[in-house]
Each structure stands twice: as C-alpha cells, then as structure tokens.
Design a protein around this motif. Structure first.
Motif, short mmCIF file in Angstrom:
data_model
loop_
_atom_site.label_atom_id
_atom_site.label_comp_id
_atom_site.label_asym_id
_atom_site.label_seq_id
_atom_site.Cartn_x
_atom_site.Cartn_y
_atom_site.Cartn_z
N ASP A 80 0.30 -1.20 0.29
CA ASP A 80 -0.24 0.20 0.21
C ASP A 80 0.94 1.28 0.10
O ASP A 80 1.80 1.13 0.77
N VAL A 81 0.59 2.17 -0.75
CA VAL A 81 1.20 3.43 -0.25
C VAL A 81 0.15 5.15 0.10
O VAL A 81 -0.70 5.11 -0.68
N VAL A 82 1.57 5.65 0.77
CA VAL A 82 0.34 6.70 1.08
C VAL A 82 1.14 7.52 -0.09
O VAL A 82 2.48 7.95 0.53
N VAL A 83 0.91 9.54 -0.91
CA VAL A 83 1.24 10.17 -0.85
C VAL A 83 0.74 10.98 0.26
O VAL A 83 0.15 11.44 0.34
N ALA A 84 1.91 12.05 0.31
CA ALA A 84 1.71 13.25 1.44
C ALA A 84 2.50 14.39 -0.30
O ALA A 84 3.53 14.73 -0.11
N ASP A 85 1.88 15.70 -0.17
CA ASP A 85 2.25 16.67 -1.24
C ASP A 85 1.35 17.26 -0.83
O ASP A 85 -0.03 17.41 -0.99
N VAL A 86 1.64 18.87 -1.19
CA VAL A 86 0.93 20.04 -1.04
C VAL A 86 0.67 20.07 -2.82
O VAL A 86 1.73 20.42 -3.76
N LEU A 87 -0.32 20.00 -3.29
CA LEU A 87 -0.60 20.25 -4.51
C LEU A 87 -1.03 21.27 -5.25
O LEU A 87 -1.63 21.92 -4.17
N THR A 88 -1.56 21.69 -6.51
CA THR A 88 -1.55 22.83 -7.66
C THR A 88 -2.97 21.93 -7.98
O THR A 88 -2.70 20.71 -8.49
N LEU A 89 -3.71 22.67 -8.94
CA LEU A 89 -3.81 21.82 -9.90
C LEU A 89 -3.68 21.39 -11.46
O LEU A 89 -3.28 20.53 -11.38
N GLU A 90 -1.90 22.10 -11.80
CA GLU A 90 -1.03 20.91 -12.16
C GLU A 90 -1.51 20.03 -11.95
O GLU A 90 -0.99 18.73 -12.66
N THR A 91 -0.03 20.11 -10.70
CA THR A 91 0.26 18.64 -10.06
C THR A 91 -0.90 17.36 -9.88
O THR A 91 -0.36 16.69 -9.74
N ALA A 92 -1.98 18.08 -9.82
CA ALA A 92 -3.17 17.29 -9.18
C ALA A 92 -3.50 16.43 -10.34
O ALA A 92 -3.66 15.38 -10.37
N GLY A 93 -3.29 17.28 -11.49
CA GLY A 93 -3.42 16.40 -12.76
C GLY A 93 -2.31 15.17 -12.68
O GLY A 93 -2.97 14.33 -13.50
N LEU A 94 -1.73 15.87 -12.90
CA LEU A 94 -0.72 14.67 -13.13
C LEU A 94 -0.34 13.76 -12.80
O LEU A 94 -0.26 12.18 -12.62
N TYR A 95 -1.06 13.50 -10.42
CA TYR A 95 -1.47 12.18 -10.04
C TYR A 95 -2.59 11.43 -11.05
O TYR A 95 -2.68 10.72 -10.53
N ARG A 96 -3.19 12.79 -11.20
CA ARG A 96 -4.60 11.59 -11.81
C ARG A 96 -4.12 10.73 -13.17
O ARG A 96 -4.84 9.92 -13.47
N GLU A 97 -3.40 11.11 -14.14
CA GLU A 97 -2.61 10.82 -14.68
C GLU A 97 -2.09 9.99 -14.68
O GLU A 97 -2.20 9.02 -15.57
N LEU A 98 -0.45 9.67 -13.88
CA LEU A 98 0.07 9.23 -13.78
C LEU A 98 0.16 8.08 -12.50
O LEU A 98 0.51 7.28 -13.05
N LEU A 99 -1.29 8.45 -11.72
CA LEU A 99 -1.46 7.14 -10.61
C LEU A 99 -2.78 6.85 -10.56
O LEU A 99 -3.88 7.28 -10.69
N PRO A 100 -3.56 6.73 -12.68
CA PRO A 100 -4.91 5.77 -12.50
C PRO A 100 -5.23 5.21 -11.43
O PRO A 100 -4.85 4.57 -10.93
N GLY A 101 -6.65 5.91 -10.83
CA GLY A 101 -7.71 5.25 -9.87
C GLY A 101 -6.77 5.53 -8.92
O GLY A 101 -7.36 5.53 -7.48
N CYS A 102 -6.23 6.79 -8.12
CA CYS A 102 -5.26 7.56 -7.72
C CYS A 102 -6.64 7.72 -6.11
O CYS A 102 -7.29 8.16 -7.29
N LEU A 103 -6.25 7.99 -4.88
CA LEU A 103 -7.71 8.40 -4.33
C LEU A 103 -7.04 9.40 -3.99
O LEU A 103 -6.13 9.66 -2.97
N LEU A 104 -7.03 11.08 -4.00
CA LEU A 104 -7.12 12.10 -3.20
C LEU A 104 -7.62 12.74 -2.44
O LEU A 104 -8.96 13.40 -3.08
N VAL A 105 -7.48 12.95 -1.29
CA VAL A 105 -7.84 13.57 -0.19
C VAL A 105 -6.88 14.82 -0.12
O VAL A 105 -6.39 14.72 0.68
N HIS A 106 -7.87 15.58 -0.11
CA HIS A 106 -7.84 17.10 0.11
C HIS A 106 -8.04 17.52 2.00
O HIS A 106 -9.50 17.55 2.11
N LEU A 107 -6.98 17.47 2.36
CA LEU A 107 -7.32 18.22 4.03
C LEU A 107 -7.61 19.11 4.10
O LEU A 107 -5.87 19.91 3.55
#
Length: 173
Positions: A80-107
């Motif tokens: 299992d993997v948990v990634v912690a990052d401060v995202l921008t709209l651009e980097t959120a798009g990168l995560y969506r593209e490069l990690l298809p199906g990832c679960l993005l939780v905004h705290l």
C-alpha cells in the motif's frame, strides 16, 4: 490481499498530511509513505522551492512525477502507498494521469489551527511562505477542490481522529 489504490493526501502546511500518512502506514501490514517534500530534497545543488519562479515550478512538477513513479513501483510490489504533497491544479492533474485510480483526499484546517500545529514542529517555511501556501490552497479549494475525491476538514480532530477519518475514506466508508 490486493493493495488498495494509492492514497494521495494534500492540503496546506500543518494540516497533518505527513502525520496522517505515517499513522495510516503504521496500521497496516505493508505500507509505504512517500513524502514528496523528501523527494524534492533529493536536488541538493540548485534546488528550488515551488514558489521560486520557473525553476521552482519545474522542480515541483519533477517531484510529483518522481513520486508517481515511486508509488507505481511500490504498489506493483503489493505494498500500500500513501503520498503526501501540497498540490496545485497542475500537479493534481499529474497525479490523476500518472497514478490512474488514485484516491485524492484534500485535508483542510482553519489557518489559526494550522499555526498552532506548526508551532509544535521544526520550522521549514517563513511566515510569508506559510501564509502564501494557505492562501493558494484556499483559492484552489474554491476553484474546484483540486479535483479531490474527498475534502476533509481536520480542524476539530486530533492526530488519531484525523487518521481514522482518512482511513474511513480510504476504505470507502
């Protein structure tokens, strides 16, 4: 048991991304935590913060791309993997593209609570950087929530409660 989809935690400084990621990892048999700040720190000479102009934005993108590659490799090994990052709209798009199906939780957390939390740990940001990152995050949330699958206000939660709330989202409850 198949591993869960990769969990990406985002939010402004002192919202609890790293603390929550580590607590979630500690509660399962095999889980990796990828703190993207650590990935970006691999650039020792010439490192630039995301707000340091074009080079900072380029390195921010590179950190996200490298975190995604690492997450794919670790997840493919059945961990299992948990990634912690401060995202921008651009980097959120990168995560969506490069990690298809990832679960993005905004705290999210009220700024006053973030200041309180920040006072309990080593200081890495100037006050101006801290405020700017919170303002940028607030404007992104208003824009489209960073395309997050779930937005979780953690202002009233302690570390255990925050981890439990994110665990519930990760499990799909």
């Amino acid at each position: 048991m198949p591993c869960r989809r990769v969990l990406v935690l985002t939010g402004p400084p002192a919202v609890g991304k790293s603390t929550t990621a580590r607590a979630l990892a500690a509660g399962r048999e095999r889980c990796a935590v990828i703190d993207v700040d650590d990935v970006r720190q691999l650039v020792v000479s010439g490192g630039a913060a995301p707000w340091d102009g074009e080079e900072g934005v380029r390195q921010q993108r590179l950190g996200a791309v490298n975190a995604c590659a690492l997450a794919r490799n670790v997840s493919a090994a059945g961990i299992d993997v948990v990634v912690a990052d401060v995202l921008t709209l651009e980097t959120a798009g990168l995560y969506r593209e490069l990690l298809p199906g990832c679960l993005l939780v905004h705290l999210t957390v009220p700024v006053a609570e973030a200041w309180r939390r920040a006072g309990t740990r080593p200081v890495w940001l100037t006050d101006a950087e801290f405020v700017a990152l919170h303002e940028a995050d607030a404007s992104l949330v208003r824009a489209d929530g960073l395309a997050a699958d779930h937005v979780l206000d953690t202002g009233d939660l302690d570390a255990d409660g925050q981890a439990a709330a994110v665990e519930g989202v990760w499990r799909g409850r």
